[in-house]
Design a protein around this motif. Structure first.
Motif, PDB file in Angstrom:
ATOM      1  N   VAL A  33     -34.731  34.466  -6.678  1.00 51.64           N
ATOM      2  CA  VAL A  33     -35.993  33.844  -6.257  1.00 51.64           C
ATOM      3  C   VAL A  33     -35.692  32.786  -5.200  1.00 51.64           C
ATOM      4  O   VAL A  33     -34.793  31.966  -5.377  1.00 51.64           O
ATOM      5  CB  VAL A  33     -36.716  33.228  -7.481  1.00 51.64           C
ATOM      6  N   PRO A  34     -36.455  32.779  -4.080  1.00 58.16           N
ATOM      7  CA  PRO A  34     -36.228  31.772  -3.038  1.00 58.16           C
ATOM      8  C   PRO A  34     -36.465  30.352  -3.559  1.00 58.16           C
ATOM      9  O   PRO A  34     -37.249  30.137  -4.484  1.00 58.16           O
ATOM     10  CB  PRO A  34     -37.256  32.116  -1.963  1.00 58.16           C
ATOM     11  N   TRP A  35     -35.817  29.375  -2.928  1.00 56.35           N
ATOM     12  CA  TRP A  35     -35.877  27.991  -3.392  1.00 56.35           C
ATOM     13  C   TRP A  35     -37.301  27.444  -3.411  1.00 56.35           C
ATOM     14  O   TRP A  35     -37.688  26.715  -4.318  1.00 56.35           O
ATOM     15  CB  TRP A  35     -34.966  27.082  -2.552  1.00 56.35           C
ATOM     16  N   TYR A  36     -38.112  27.767  -2.380  1.00 59.50           N
ATOM     17  CA  TYR A  36     -39.481  27.245  -2.321  1.00 59.50           C
ATOM     18  C   TYR A  36     -40.339  27.819  -3.448  1.00 59.50           C
ATOM     19  O   TYR A  36     -41.201  27.132  -3.993  1.00 59.50           O
ATOM     20  CB  TYR A  36     -40.118  27.512  -0.954  1.00 59.50           C
ATOM     21  N   ALA A  37     -40.078  29.073  -3.817  1.00 60.29           N
ATOM     22  CA  ALA A  37     -40.798  29.684  -4.938  1.00 60.29           C
ATOM     23  C   ALA A  37     -40.362  29.045  -6.249  1.00 60.29           C
ATOM     24  O   ALA A  37     -41.183  28.823  -7.143  1.00 60.29           O
ATOM     25  CB  ALA A  37     -40.572  31.187  -4.968  1.00 60.29           C
ATOM     26  N   LYS A  38     -39.070  28.734  -6.363  1.00 60.66           N
ATOM     27  CA  LYS A  38     -38.572  28.057  -7.566  1.00 60.66           C
ATOM     28  C   LYS A  38     -39.226  26.694  -7.720  1.00 60.66           C
ATOM     29  O   LYS A  38     -39.661  26.324  -8.814  1.00 60.66           O
ATOM     30  CB  LYS A  38     -37.056  27.889  -7.500  1.00 60.66           C
ATOM     31  N   LEU A  39     -39.291  25.936  -6.640  1.00 62.38           N
ATOM     32  CA  LEU A  39     -39.874  24.597  -6.677  1.00 62.38           C
ATOM     33  C   LEU A  39     -41.352  24.658  -7.080  1.00 62.38           C
ATOM     34  O   LEU A  39     -41.794  23.944  -7.984  1.00 62.38           O
ATOM     35  CB  LEU A  39     -39.715  23.913  -5.320  1.00 62.38           C
ATOM     36  N   PHE A  40     -42.109  25.527  -6.411  1.00 62.99           N
ATOM     37  CA  PHE A  40     -43.533  25.658  -6.715  1.00 62.99           C
ATOM     38  C   PHE A  40     -43.748  26.126  -8.152  1.00 62.99           C
ATOM     39  O   PHE A  40     -44.575  25.580  -8.884  1.00 62.99           O
ATOM     40  CB  PHE A  40     -44.206  26.636  -5.733  1.00 62.99           C
ATOM     41  N   THR A  41     -42.986  27.129  -8.559  1.00 64.66           N
ATOM     42  CA  THR A  41     -43.136  27.695  -9.895  1.00 64.66           C
ATOM     43  C   THR A  41     -42.749  26.692 -10.975  1.00 64.66           C
ATOM     44  O   THR A  41     -43.419  26.597 -12.008  1.00 64.66           O
ATOM     45  CB  THR A  41     -42.315  28.983 -10.024  1.00 64.66           C
ATOM     46  N   ALA A  42     -41.693  25.926 -10.748  1.00 62.29           N
ATOM     47  CA  ALA A  42     -41.295  24.908 -11.726  1.00 62.29           C
ATOM     48  C   ALA A  42     -42.397  23.870 -11.902  1.00 62.29           C
ATOM     49  O   ALA A  42     -42.706  23.472 -13.030  1.00 62.29           O
ATOM     50  CB  ALA A  42     -40.000  24.237 -11.291  1.00 62.29           C
ATOM     51  N   CYS A  43     -43.017  23.445 -10.810  1.00 61.63           N
ATOM     52  CA  CYS A  43     -44.128  22.483 -10.901  1.00 61.63           C
ATOM     53  C   CYS A  43     -45.324  23.093 -11.628  1.00 61.63           C
ATOM     54  O   CYS A  43     -45.948  22.440 -12.470  1.00 61.63           O
ATOM     55  CB  CYS A  43     -44.536  22.015  -9.508  1.00 61.63           C
ATOM     56  N   LEU A  73     -55.003  30.103  -9.980  1.00 60.40           N
ATOM     57  CA  LEU A  73     -54.710  30.184  -8.545  1.00 60.40           C
ATOM     58  C   LEU A  73     -53.231  29.918  -8.279  1.00 60.40           C
ATOM     59  O   LEU A  73     -52.610  30.579  -7.433  1.00 60.40           O
ATOM     60  CB  LEU A  73     -55.570  29.200  -7.759  1.00 60.40           C
ATOM     61  N   GLY A  74     -52.672  28.966  -9.001  1.00 63.30           N
ATOM     62  CA  GLY A  74     -51.239  28.694  -8.867  1.00 63.30           C
ATOM     63  C   GLY A  74     -50.401  29.881  -9.287  1.00 63.30           C
ATOM     64  O   GLY A  74     -49.397  30.208  -8.639  1.00 63.30           O
ATOM     65  N   VAL A  75     -50.792  30.529 -10.363  1.00 59.24           N
ATOM     66  CA  VAL A  75     -50.072  31.726 -10.826  1.00 59.24           C
ATOM     67  C   VAL A  75     -50.149  32.816  -9.756  1.00 59.24           C
ATOM     68  O   VAL A  75     -49.138  33.452  -9.429  1.00 59.24           O
ATOM     69  CB  VAL A  75     -50.634  32.226 -12.177  1.00 59.24           C
ATOM     70  N   ALA A  76     -51.333  33.026  -9.192  1.00 58.18           N
ATOM     71  CA  ALA A  76     -51.485  34.050  -8.154  1.00 58.18           C
ATOM     72  C   ALA A  76     -50.605  33.742  -6.951  1.00 58.18           C
ATOM     73  O   ALA A  76     -49.959  34.648  -6.398  1.00 58.18           O
ATOM     74  CB  ALA A  76     -52.953  34.145  -7.734  1.00 58.18           C
ATOM     75  N   LEU A  77     -50.530  32.478  -6.552  1.00 58.57           N
ATOM     76  CA  LEU A  77     -49.698  32.094  -5.413  1.00 58.57           C
ATOM     77  C   LEU A  77     -48.214  32.271  -5.739  1.00 58.57           C
ATOM     78  O   LEU A  77     -47.447  32.791  -4.929  1.00 58.57           O
ATOM     79  CB  LEU A  77     -49.999  30.654  -5.010  1.00 58.57           C
ATOM     80  N   ALA A  78     -47.818  31.856  -6.926  1.00 58.89           N
ATOM     81  CA  ALA A  78     -46.409  32.002  -7.331  1.00 58.89           C
ATOM     82  C   ALA A  78     -46.011  33.471  -7.374  1.00 58.89           C
ATOM     83  O   ALA A  78     -44.899  33.826  -6.969  1.00 58.89           O
ATOM     84  CB  ALA A  78     -46.180  31.342  -8.686  1.00 58.89           C
ATOM     85  N   LEU A  79     -46.899  34.322  -7.853  1.00 55.61           N
ATOM     86  CA  LEU A  79     -46.593  35.749  -7.926  1.00 55.61           C
ATOM     87  C   LEU A  79     -46.388  36.358  -6.543  1.00 55.61           C
ATOM     88  O   LEU A  79     -45.630  37.316  -6.387  1.00 55.61           O
ATOM     89  CB  LEU A  79     -47.702  36.501  -8.670  1.00 55.61           C
TER      90      LEU A  79
END
Length: 127
Positions: A33-43, A73-79
């Protein structure tokens, strides 16, 4: 539609959302998983599992908007940020893990401590 059917549908959707959030928790730890996706998903996962909300639930209507709008919406963006193959694997792991109803007290403690520290900082600066 009957009220009973309505609540049955909502409970099913809430269960699916819980499973997706747990799968996201597993996915953010994956090295593919890319770092930006990890950061967003962790938050997002931290916020979703947190006992405190951005808008407190006791505020009529607005209090539940974060649960009904922000998290989905956050889940949809993370996916969209996480590779599909990773999500397929993590969904399966989440499905198997949720059958046993896991409880991660360490993660819960960290989230509570984070919110308490944040509240203390806000109180200190507002005083």
């Amino acid at each position: 539609m009957r009220v009973r059917e309505f609540w049955t549908i909502w409970k099913e959707q809430a269960r699916k959302l819980k499973g997706e959030i747990y799968a996201l928790y597993l996915a953010y730890r994956d090295p593919r998983v890319p770092w930006y996706a990890k950061l967003f998903t962790a938050c997002l996962v931290g916020y979703a599992f947190s006992p405190l909300d951005l808008i407190p639930d006791f505020i009529p209507v607005l209090g539940h908007l974060d649960d009904l709008i922000i998290i989905p919406l956050g889940v949809a963006l993370a996916l969209r940020m996480i590779p599909q193959l990773v999500m397929l694997e993590c969904r399966e792991k989440a499905r198997l893990a949720l059958q046993d109803k896991p409880v991660n007290w360490i993660a819960a403690g960290i989230i509570v401590v984070f919110w308490l520290l944040l509240a203390a900082i806000v109180i200190a600066f507002c005083s």
